[in-house]
Design a protein around this motif. Structure first.
Motif, PDB file in Angstrom:
ATOM      1  N   ASP A  57      85.634  24.476  78.312  1.00  0.00           N
ATOM      2  CA  ASP A  57      85.652  23.848  79.636  1.00  0.00           C
ATOM      3  C   ASP A  57      86.950  23.107  79.950  1.00  0.00           C
ATOM      4  O   ASP A  57      87.080  22.494  81.010  1.00  0.00           O
ATOM      5  N   ASP A  58      87.918  23.131  79.033  1.00  0.00           N
ATOM      6  CA  ASP A  58      89.221  22.483  79.261  1.00  0.00           C
ATOM      7  C   ASP A  58      89.097  20.988  79.547  1.00  0.00           C
ATOM      8  O   ASP A  58      89.914  20.429  80.299  1.00  0.00           O
ATOM      9  N   PHE A  59      88.091  20.354  78.956  1.00  0.00           N
ATOM     10  CA  PHE A  59      87.886  18.912  79.125  1.00  0.00           C
ATOM     11  C   PHE A  59      87.661  18.543  80.600  1.00  0.00           C
ATOM     12  O   PHE A  59      87.889  17.412  81.012  1.00  0.00           O
ATOM     13  N   VAL A  85      88.832  12.824  82.907  1.00  0.00           N
ATOM     14  CA  VAL A  85      89.000  13.739  81.777  1.00  0.00           C
ATOM     15  C   VAL A  85      87.857  13.460  80.817  1.00  0.00           C
ATOM     16  O   VAL A  85      87.705  12.340  80.330  1.00  0.00           O
ATOM     17  N   ILE A  86      87.011  14.473  80.586  1.00  0.00           N
ATOM     18  CA  ILE A  86      85.836  14.248  79.748  1.00  0.00           C
ATOM     19  C   ILE A  86      86.145  14.522  78.285  1.00  0.00           C
ATOM     20  O   ILE A  86      87.069  15.264  77.944  1.00  0.00           O
ATOM     21  N   ASN A  87      85.374  13.902  77.425  1.00  0.00           N
ATOM     22  CA  ASN A  87      85.504  14.114  75.987  1.00  0.00           C
ATOM     23  C   ASN A  87      84.783  15.407  75.629  1.00  0.00           C
ATOM     24  O   ASN A  87      83.752  15.423  74.973  1.00  0.00           O
ATOM     25  N   GLY A  88      85.358  16.514  76.114  1.00  0.00           N
ATOM     26  CA  GLY A  88      84.730  17.818  75.948  1.00  0.00           C
ATOM     27  C   GLY A  88      85.556  18.715  75.062  1.00  0.00           C
ATOM     28  O   GLY A  88      86.038  18.310  74.024  1.00  0.00           O
ATOM     29  N   GLY A  89      85.708  19.963  75.492  1.00  0.00           N
ATOM     30  CA  GLY A  89      86.520  20.911  74.751  1.00  0.00           C
ATOM     31  C   GLY A  89      85.850  21.527  73.539  1.00  0.00           C
ATOM     32  O   GLY A  89      86.495  22.266  72.795  1.00  0.00           O
ATOM     33  N   PHE A  90      84.560  21.260  73.314  1.00  0.00           N
ATOM     34  CA  PHE A  90      83.899  21.805  72.133  1.00  0.00           C
ATOM     35  C   PHE A  90      83.460  23.249  72.353  1.00  0.00           C
ATOM     36  O   PHE A  90      82.347  23.631  72.019  1.00  0.00           O
TER      37      PHE A  90
END
Length: 420
Positions: A386-388, A50-55
């Motif tokens: 990107d939904d993390f 699970v990446i620290n994404g979602g931006f």
């Protein structure tokens, strides 16, 4: 931190809702684009990163400094489970990232702003309790254990960067419009009548949003006076079973100085499974809005942007803002009424014309087309959530989110496209 890939096309700028973005875009070195944002790993769940994404849930330009931008996450990585969601990292805090394009043309993160409650404590993306904006969703951890709620929790979806350095953020719970300080501390929470937050209110009917289909888009008019929000889909007014007009959704305006609201009807092309997502301003009455479905672009997905005008549309607020079903015609809620009935009653939706079809224009591959930013000169920045890096495997567990056409992990990607 998720990667955001920029198009090889020249990126002019990113702005929440401005009509003079050409000024912001001047003298910025984009020669090294495309580039990726730095990102790290939040967790590994069942062997899935699970990446620290979602931006990709919302973006805004810094209102006064060229080449500086803000992007915001939603409530955090999650999957569908029973009557709610598994929150894969329950302590995740919805976060704003402030970054710039530096003199070398590289992306440089300036800082992260984590959202906080009025006491300055970090919030989570967990659902609100009953009476405070609850959608009825139950929160579970990755193992299926029931979690609690968060009075100040937020499913953030869009961001406005104000000239005074503060932020306005819309969400899908209450739905709430929350005003945050420059450091991310909550200053005010504006919610529908009947939701026990704040003194300034939105119309009570907005509390009948569908779970996970609340206020998806938010912008501010160029004069800085009015917030404009989009409800993502047809609301359950008066009930899920009776809300039969599945192409009807609503736009709400909020006068920042007076707290007065107006509502307008928006007619979707699709139906109940489609979404009206982000909104960005061209003027005080003209806007660009997203219509999309949940399919990937290569699988027949709908990813369009429309120009709309509210100047000739009917204000459907009604005289009683506390009415839980809002304005009625012939004794029926608007969501119960056909468009013929609505027209016969003399009510007009906003006008709309197609600005761009991203699948036809760009071969757009992503499923969650959730952000638009008008750059001036008929150019539009668009980007995805990107939904993390994870999606539901069908049983409530995460699996890596893969783009079907390329076989690559979905990453937040920004493009610039010409519009009509």
């Amino acid at each position: 931190m998720k990667k955001i890939l920029f198009s090889a096309l020249i990126l002019a700028a990113v702005s929440a809702c401005k009509d003079d973005d050409t000024m912001i875009s001047q003298d910025i070195n984009y020669a090294k684009l495309p580039q990726e944002f730095p990102f790290s790993k939040l967790a590994t769940i069942g062997g899935v990163d699970v990446i620290n994404g979602g931006f990709g849930s919302g973006a805004a330009a810094h209102p006064t400094r060229k080449g500086e931008f803000y992007v915001i996450t939603d409530r955090g990585p999650n999957t569908d489970y029973l009557n709610g969601k598994k929150f894969l990292t329950p302590n995740f805090t919805p976060t704003i990232m402030h970054f710039k394009i530096n003199a070398d043309g590289n992306i440089e993160v300036i800082k992260y702003i984590k959202l906080k409650n009025p006491s300055g404590q970090l919030i989570t993306g967990l659902p609100n309790p009953v009476g405070m904006g609850s959608t009825g969703e139950i929160a579970y951890d990755a193992s299926g254990n029931v979690l609690g709620t968060d009075t100040y929790g937020l499913d953030s979806e869009s961001i406005v960067a104000a000239v005074d350095g503060t932020f306005w953020v819309s969400d899908e719970y209450g739905p709430h419009i929350v005003h945050y300080s420059a450091d991310g501390v909550e200053l005010e929470r504006i919610s529908p009548i009947g939701v026990n937050t704040g003194t300034r209110k939105l119309p009570a009917v907005l509390a009948k949003r569908r779970a996970n289909r609340g206020m998806e888009g938010l912008c501010i008019t160029p004069d800085g006076k009015t917030l404009v929000g989009t409800m993502q889909s047809t609301m359950y007014v008066p009930t899920k079973a009776l809300a039969t007009n599945t192409t009807l959704t609503r736009i709400v305006t909020f006068d920042i100085a007076t707290g007065q609201t107006k509502q307008y009807l928006y007619k979707q092309d699709g139906g109940a499974s489609d979404s009206v997502c982000d909104i960005t301003a061209l003027s005080s009455t003209e806007f660009l809005v997203i219509e999309r479905d949940g399919n990937f672009g290569s699988q027949g997905g709908l990813k369009k942007v429309y120009r709309i005008n509210i100047s000739g549309a009917s204000d459907v607020n009604g005289t009683d803002l506390a009415a839980v079903d809002g304005m009625k015609i012939n004794g029926k809620a608007l969501e119960q009424s056909t468009w013929v009935e609505i027209t016969t009653a003399g009510l007009k939706p906003v006008t709309k014309t197609l600005a761009v079809d991203l699948v036809a224009k760009l071969g757009y591959e992503h499923d969650k087309f959730e952000g638009i930013v008008y750059l001036g000169n008929n150019k539009l920045a668009v980007f995805n959530d990107d939904d993390f890096g994870v999606v539901d495997d069908g049983s409530g567990n995460p699996k890596t989110k893969i783009l079907p056409k390329t076989g690559k992990v979905d990453k937040g990607t920004m493009y610039v496209v010409d519009i009509q």
